[in-house]
Write a protein that holds these residues in place. Structure first.
Motif, PDB file in Angstrom:
ATOM      1  N   GLY A  49      41.139  61.154  65.808  1.00  0.00           N
ATOM      2  CA  GLY A  49      41.816  60.037  66.463  1.00  0.00           C
ATOM      3  C   GLY A  49      41.791  60.154  67.976  1.00  0.00           C
ATOM      4  N   LEU A  50      40.738  60.733  68.514  1.00  0.00           N
ATOM      5  CA  LEU A  50      40.645  60.992  69.950  1.00  0.00           C
ATOM      6  C   LEU A  50      39.880  59.917  70.710  1.00  0.00           C
ATOM      7  N   THR A  51      39.729  58.764  70.126  1.00  0.00           N
ATOM      8  CA  THR A  51      39.015  57.655  70.757  1.00  0.00           C
ATOM      9  C   THR A  51      39.744  56.364  70.424  1.00  0.00           C
ATOM     10  N   ASP A  52      39.251  55.259  70.943  1.00  0.00           N
ATOM     11  CA  ASP A  52      39.813  53.958  70.575  1.00  0.00           C
ATOM     12  C   ASP A  52      38.736  53.153  69.852  1.00  0.00           C
ATOM     13  N   TRP A  53      39.131  52.011  69.342  1.00  0.00           N
ATOM     14  CA  TRP A  53      38.201  51.258  68.495  1.00  0.00           C
ATOM     15  C   TRP A  53      37.013  50.709  69.279  1.00  0.00           C
ATOM     16  N   ILE A  90      32.236  53.254  62.401  1.00  0.00           N
ATOM     17  CA  ILE A  90      32.447  51.894  61.876  1.00  0.00           C
ATOM     18  C   ILE A  90      33.805  51.802  61.194  1.00  0.00           C
ATOM     19  N   ALA A  91      34.117  52.780  60.348  1.00  0.00           N
ATOM     20  CA  ALA A  91      35.385  52.748  59.607  1.00  0.00           C
ATOM     21  C   ALA A  91      36.586  52.898  60.529  1.00  0.00           C
ATOM     22  N   PHE A  92      36.455  53.714  61.568  1.00  0.00           N
ATOM     23  CA  PHE A  92      37.547  53.885  62.522  1.00  0.00           C
ATOM     24  C   PHE A  92      37.884  52.549  63.188  1.00  0.00           C
ATOM     25  N   ALA A  93      36.852  51.830  63.620  1.00  0.00           N
ATOM     26  CA  ALA A  93      37.070  50.526  64.255  1.00  0.00           C
ATOM     27  C   ALA A  93      37.600  49.507  63.245  1.00  0.00           C
ATOM     28  N   ALA A  94      37.091  49.553  62.017  1.00  0.00           N
ATOM     29  CA  ALA A  94      37.573  48.625  60.981  1.00  0.00           C
ATOM     30  C   ALA A  94      39.051  48.874  60.673  1.00  0.00           C
ATOM     31  N   ALA A  95      39.457  50.129  60.663  1.00  0.00           N
ATOM     32  CA  ALA A  95      40.870  50.445  60.417  1.00  0.00           C
ATOM     33  C   ALA A  95      41.749  49.914  61.541  1.00  0.00           C
ATOM     34  N   ALA A  96      41.259  49.970  62.767  1.00  0.00           N
ATOM     35  CA  ALA A  96      42.030  49.413  63.883  1.00  0.00           C
ATOM     36  C   ALA A  96      42.196  47.908  63.718  1.00  0.00           C
ATOM     37  N   ALA A  97      41.143  47.243  63.276  1.00  0.00           N
ATOM     38  CA  ALA A  97      41.245  45.795  63.022  1.00  0.00           C
ATOM     39  C   ALA A  97      42.224  45.522  61.879  1.00  0.00           C
ATOM     40  N   THR A 100      45.841  45.639  62.841  1.00  0.00           N
ATOM     41  CA  THR A 100      46.308  44.509  63.637  1.00  0.00           C
ATOM     42  C   THR A 100      46.964  43.445  62.767  1.00  0.00           C
ATOM     43  N   PHE A 101      46.464  43.264  61.549  1.00  0.00           N
ATOM     44  CA  PHE A 101      46.924  42.169  60.703  1.00  0.00           C
ATOM     45  C   PHE A 101      47.698  42.603  59.469  1.00  0.00           C
ATOM     46  N   PHE A 102      47.520  43.815  59.034  1.00  0.00           N
ATOM     47  CA  PHE A 102      48.113  44.279  57.787  1.00  0.00           C
ATOM     48  C   PHE A 102      48.919  45.547  58.035  1.00  0.00           C
ATOM     49  N   PRO A 103      49.630  46.030  57.014  1.00  0.00           N
ATOM     50  CA  PRO A 103      50.374  47.283  57.196  1.00  0.00           C
ATOM     51  C   PRO A 103      49.457  48.407  57.669  1.00  0.00           C
ATOM     52  N   ALA A 104      49.980  49.202  58.557  1.00  0.00           N
ATOM     53  CA  ALA A 104      49.166  50.234  59.215  1.00  0.00           C
ATOM     54  C   ALA A 104      48.664  51.287  58.234  1.00  0.00           C
ATOM     55  N   ALA A 110      40.604  56.738  57.455  1.00  0.00           N
ATOM     56  CA  ALA A 110      39.570  55.723  57.230  1.00  0.00           C
ATOM     57  C   ALA A 110      38.224  56.218  57.735  1.00  0.00           C
ATOM     58  N   ALA A 111      38.219  56.951  58.832  1.00  0.00           N
ATOM     59  CA  ALA A 111      36.971  57.499  59.370  1.00  0.00           C
ATOM     60  C   ALA A 111      36.351  58.491  58.401  1.00  0.00           C
ATOM     61  N   VAL A 112      37.169  59.317  57.773  1.00  0.00           N
ATOM     62  CA  VAL A 112      36.661  60.286  56.791  1.00  0.00           C
ATOM     63  C   VAL A 112      36.063  59.553  55.597  1.00  0.00           C
ATOM     64  N   VAL A 113      36.769  58.548  55.098  1.00  0.00           N
ATOM     65  CA  VAL A 113      36.264  57.764  53.964  1.00  0.00           C
ATOM     66  C   VAL A 113      34.982  57.041  54.367  1.00  0.00           C
TER      67      VAL A 113
END
Length: 164
Positions: A49-53, A90-97, A100-104, A110-113
């Protein structure tokens, strides 16, 4: 990646192509040093988690380009860790999206998956990818169900799309 390199490795014309491609990769790495090597740096950023989306998406695009450039220049070798990096970013950015709209949810999980799913589908080794990523990341066993569900869905979609 199967279409690379453009010029056979035993053809002398590949030398200037390789010099140009790797010089360009070096220039790109001034702005994105994480793209150098096999992808471990990008995985560490997303798994921790050392970056942003935004940076995660930039790394996805640049790493993809650099891998293709290296293959075009005649480089060969492992695609496991670069595939994991593409999936994790890709998954890290998708999780950030998603957050934004759903429960955190955990972007790191998500990045590992995403790393396992991308690896499993792209290299056609779904079960091995799950075990490999669990062992490599020391991820908790609680991720086994999301890993299996994600992999099953991705394998089904890949088959429907005609990827063999």
């Amino acid at each position: 990646a199967q279409k690379f390199p453009f010029i056979k490795r035993d053809n002398i014309k590949i030398i200037p192509l390789a010099v140009c491609m790797f010089a360009l990769i070096g220039a790109i790495s001034v702005w994105f040093p994480e793209i150098l090597g096999n992808g471990k740096a990008g995985n560490q950023l997303t798994f921790g988690g050392l970056t942003d989306w935004q940076h995660s998406l930039e790394l996805t695009a640049v790493k993809w380009l650099v891998v293709l450039m290296a293959l075009a220049a005649g480089a060969y070798g492992g695609l496991i860790t670069p595939s994991m990096m593409l999936g994790s970013t890709i998954a890290f950015a998708a999780a950030a999206a998603w957050n934004t709209f759903f429960p955190a949810m955990s972007s790191e999980s998500a990045a590992v998956v995403g790393a396992a799913v991308f690896l499993g589908v792209s290299l056609k080794m779904p079960l091995t990818a799950i075990v490999f990523v669990l062992e490599l990341t020391y991820a908790p066993v609680a991720l086994l169900m999301p890993l299996c569900a994600g992999m099953a869905g991705a394998v089904c979609v890949a088959k429907k799309m005609g990827f063999k």
